[in-house]
Structures are given as C-alpha cells and as structure tokens.
Write a protein that holds these residues in place. Structure first.
Motif, short mmCIF file in Angstrom:
data_model
loop_
_atom_site.label_atom_id
_atom_site.label_comp_id
_atom_site.label_asym_id
_atom_site.label_seq_id
_atom_site.Cartn_x
_atom_site.Cartn_y
_atom_site.Cartn_z
N PRO A 24 2.36 3.20 -4.98
CA PRO A 24 1.85 4.49 -5.46
C PRO A 24 2.90 5.59 -5.46
N ILE A 25 3.75 5.60 -4.43
CA ILE A 25 4.75 6.68 -4.35
C ILE A 25 5.77 6.51 -5.47
N VAL A 26 6.22 5.28 -5.67
CA VAL A 26 7.20 5.05 -6.74
C VAL A 26 6.60 5.41 -8.09
N ALA A 35 4.25 7.62 -8.67
CA ALA A 35 4.19 9.07 -8.78
C ALA A 35 5.57 9.64 -9.09
N LEU A 36 6.58 9.08 -8.46
CA LEU A 36 7.95 9.59 -8.69
C LEU A 36 8.35 9.36 -10.14
N GLU A 56 6.34 8.99 -12.68
CA GLU A 56 5.54 9.87 -13.53
C GLU A 56 6.12 11.28 -13.53
N ARG A 57 6.52 11.74 -12.34
CA ARG A 57 7.08 13.10 -12.28
C ARG A 57 8.38 13.18 -13.06
N LYS A 85 7.47 13.47 -16.54
CA LYS A 85 6.95 14.80 -16.83
C LYS A 85 8.10 15.80 -17.00
N PHE A 94 0.78 -1.23 0.00
CA PHE A 94 0.00 0.00 0.00
C PHE A 94 0.82 1.29 0.00
N VAL A 95 2.08 1.21 0.35
CA VAL A 95 2.84 2.46 0.49
C VAL A 95 3.79 2.65 -0.69
N TRP A 96 4.58 1.65 -0.95
CA TRP A 96 5.66 1.78 -1.93
C TRP A 96 5.15 2.01 -3.36
#
Lengths: 289, 156
Positions: free
Chosen positions: B28-30, B32-33, B35-36, B39, B24-26
């Motif tokens: 989504p954050i990875v 997002a990172l 994706e950023r 970007k 649940f933690v790793w």
C-alpha cells in the motif's frame, strides 16, 4: 569486626565481575545459565520476548500507516515511514536489479532495518532498569534478563541464517538447480575437473564466512556497546561520599551521555549495514559468476 | 554467548516479519508513493501546458490588438478618402449646377437683349418713320415708299 562488615557487603553487593557476568547471562528455558557453548535444547526466553515485541511494535506502527496511507498530502507519521521506505527501496533498486525479486527483497530489507533498529535501541534503556523490574516481579534477585536481542549471538545468527536461506532460494530460482550446482563447482577458478573440489570448497567457505560475519558484526557491535554501558553503570554504582567517589559519579554522567549519544550512531549504522549486506548478498545470488 | 535453539526461533520470526511486511506494509505504501509521483508529474505537466496556453493566448491577443489597430487605421483612411471624394463630387456638382444656372441666365439675358433690341428697333423704326413722316409728310407717300422704309428698318 571490620572484616566481617566487608564480607557482609560483598555478599550483598556483587563484585564488578559478578555484576557483568550476571547481566550477560540470558534468561533461558532451563532456569539456570547455559552450561555448554552449544546446546540446542535450550532457548533464550528473553531474546525471543524482546525480539518479537520489537518486531511486532515496528510492524504494527508501519501497518497502521499502511492502512491509512494516502497519495495526497501525507501526515508526519506517514512521511517518516515513507522516508525510510524510499531509502530502502532506492538501495534495493541499486543492488537487486530484478523487479520481481524486489517484491520480496524490498519488504525484507525494510523489515530488517526497522526490526534491528528497534532491537538495537533497547540499549538506550538504562542497563539495570528492565532486569531490576523483572527481579522485583519474580521476587528472585538473581533472575537473569537481557533486553537487547541483537546482543545475543543467537538473534543475529538467526537473522543471518535467514538471509543465507534466501540467498540459496534465489540462487536456485534465478540460475536453476543445475545452473547453481554448476556454478558451485566451476566458480571462481574455472571449469576443470581438478578444480571442482577447490571451487566447491571456496564457495562453501564464502557462504559460511558471509553468514557468520553478517551475524557476528551486528552481535559484536551491540555486545560491546552493552558492555560499555555496564562498565559506565559500574562506575556510577561505585560512588561514595568522597572526592574520588563523587568524581566517579560525575564520570558516569559524562561518559554515559557521550556513549549513549555515540551509540545512536551505532544503532542506526548497524541496522543500515545489516540491511545493506542483506541486499548485497541477495543481489550476488542474482548474478552469475 | 552460547548458541542454542533461539537461533532457529529467531530465524522463523525473521521470516514471519518479512512476510508480514511484504503482505501488508510494503504494497500500500509503495502504491501511494507511485500514485503521488504520478499526481505530481501530472500537475507539473498541467502547469507546463497552462504556461504554454497562456503564452499562446498572449500572442493571439497581441495579434488581435495589432490587427484591430490596423483595421481601424485602414477604416479611418478610407473614411477620409471617401470624405474627400464626397467633397470633390459635391464641388463638381455645384460647379456644374452653377455653370448651368449661369448659362441659363446668360441665355435669358441674351434673349432679353434680343427682345429689347427688337423692341428698340421697332420703336426706333417707328420713331424714324414717324420722324421721316413728319418731315416728308408732304412729299412722300407712305404707301409708295413702303419698300424703302422696310429696307431702312432692316438695316437698323
């Protein structure tokens, strides 16, 4: 008269030795201090409560961040979590080369780091704060309570045993059962029937030493840190309205501040070391000798 | 520092926490990172492209400006040349016309002169004849001497 007064004071206030021994005794399931050195019918309730509490707290905060995470401009909380996560991820990438394994090893290392950091941080609370509150709640002035789960050998050895199991899992997963058994008997000295027992003994010693030193290192640091805080607390507790007494009080403030500040380093460093060793051991499980 | 069952409990908690983080933690954050990072990479690429486009446009506009200037200069030169040509042509036409007029005038003058001469000649011959008549009235018969008179008239 004076002797009686002295005895009465001694009865109320514990001696330095008693104070420390009391503080170093776990609140366990038996209701009294553990008698034997090893007794698996006993469980330390305080260690369990605080370690689970810290684990849930750390993971809850990260979970909140993960739920509202954005790839756009991050908030401060998200940035903070990202900094830790990226640090862990970079270390994991450098040590464990299998991307597949990193899907578990990365989160594992992050959990280890955050969890140990928080458990170690319990040391920053005044040594008597939570025990006194607990004693007031229970009404038992001799109730035991230790608040630093990593200063309990069970806590740290529990985690290092977990790492050992993960290493065994990856050894079997990467090399296959046969490959790993082959390695156990042929490394490090070479493949020769005469060397098989020596190799196997070496491997067993290696696994044992890794696991014990892994857990003992963290435990030793936090236990010693806690002990120093207690000694400093004793110094302040011994203050009286005399020149020596006042200087003891000042000594408590100065030494307490210095040790607490230094302890910030130890708390973070030990969490980092435990995480790094976890990664290194798992990384070793991926490499054939 | 006693060992007890806490060790195993801690071991289980350890795995539960690690599992939770993995689940649940790793991720989504990875995600997002990553994706950023993408970007940012895209943004940088776009900026680079924009810079390149700007360079091209500047080059093109300079080129167009230069071409325009050249064309204008060429047109100006052509116009000047044409003007000169027109002037030359006009001059030539005017000269031809003038020559023609002069020639016409000359011819007319010549004609006029011939006519005047003719008249003069006739008048002179008449005068001469009348003069000679007057002188020779008595001796000369006009009819008899007509051929002589004609010769004289011819010579005048």
């Amino acid at each position: 008269m004076s002797t009686a007064g002295h005895e009465e004071a001694a009865a109320n206030a514990p001696t330095a030795g008693e104070y420390i021994v009391h503080h170093l005794t776990q609140w366990n399931s038996t209701g009294h201090a553990q008698k034997d050195v090893i007794d698996f019918s006993v469980i330390n309730i305080d260690t369990m409560i605080f370690s689970v509490l810290m684990g849930v707290l750390g993971l809850f905060v990260m979970w909140r961040v993960a739920k509202s995470v954005t790839s756009g401009v991050p908030g401060r909380m998200q940035a903070a979590v990202e900094i830790v996560l990226e640090m862990v991820n970079d270390q994991a990438k450098g040590i464990v080369h299998s991307a597949e394994s990193r899907k578990f090893v990365g989160p594992l290392a992050l959990t280890v780091f955050i969890w140990i950091f928080l458990m170690n941080s319990m040391d920053f609370l005044p040594v008597d704060l939570l025990p006194t509150i607990w004693q007031t709640i229970t009404g038992d002035h001799h109730a035991y309570l230790r608040v630093v789960p990593t200063a309990d050998l069970n806590g740290t050895l529990g985690m290092s045993t977990g790492v050992l199991l993960i290493c065994v899992y990856y050894n079997i997963k990467i090399k296959g059962m046969g490959g790993w058994v082959h390695e156990l008997f042929t490394a490090p000295f070479g493949s020769h029937p005469l060397l098989y027992p020596v190799n196997f003994a070496m491997q067993m010693i290696e696994f044992l030493a890794k696991t014990v030193s892994h857990g003992m290192r963290l435990f030793g640091n936090m236990y010693a840190g806690e002990l120093v805080f207690m000694l400093i607390a004793l110094m302040g507790a011994a203050w009286t309205a005399s020149a020596t007494g006042v200087s003891l009080f000042l000594g408590h403030i100065v030494a307490g501040s210095i040790w607490a500040i230094f302890h910030i380093l130890i708390v973070a460093l030990q969490a980092f070391i435990f995480m790094m060793l976890t990664l290194v051991y798992v990384g070793q499980a991926h490499e054939a000798h | 520092m006693n060992l007890n069952a806490t060790l195993f409990a801690q071991l289980v908690v350890f795995f539960i926490l690690a599992w939770f983080t993995m689940q649940f933690v790793w991720p989504p954050i990875v995600k997002a990172l990553d994706e950023r990072a993408k970007k940012i990479a895209d943004g940088l690429a776009a900026a680079e492209r924009g810079k390149h486009d700007l360079e091209l446009a500047t080059k093109r506009s300079t080129e167009a400006l230069r071409e325009g200037k050249e064309k204008a200069a060429e047109l100006l030169a052509q116009a000047e040349k044409r003007a000169a040509q027109v002037i030359e042509e006009a001059k030539a036409t005017a000269k031809t016309e003038a020559d023609r007029i002069v020639a016409g005038a000359k011819a007319e003058i010549d004609q006029e002169a011939v006519r005047a001469k003719e008249q003069l000649r006739e008048q002179v011959s008449a005068l001469v004849v009348s003069g000679a008549e007057k002188i020779l009235r008595r001796e000369i018969n006009a009819q008899a001497h007509a051929d002589i008179l004609a010769t004289i008239k011819q010579d005048l």
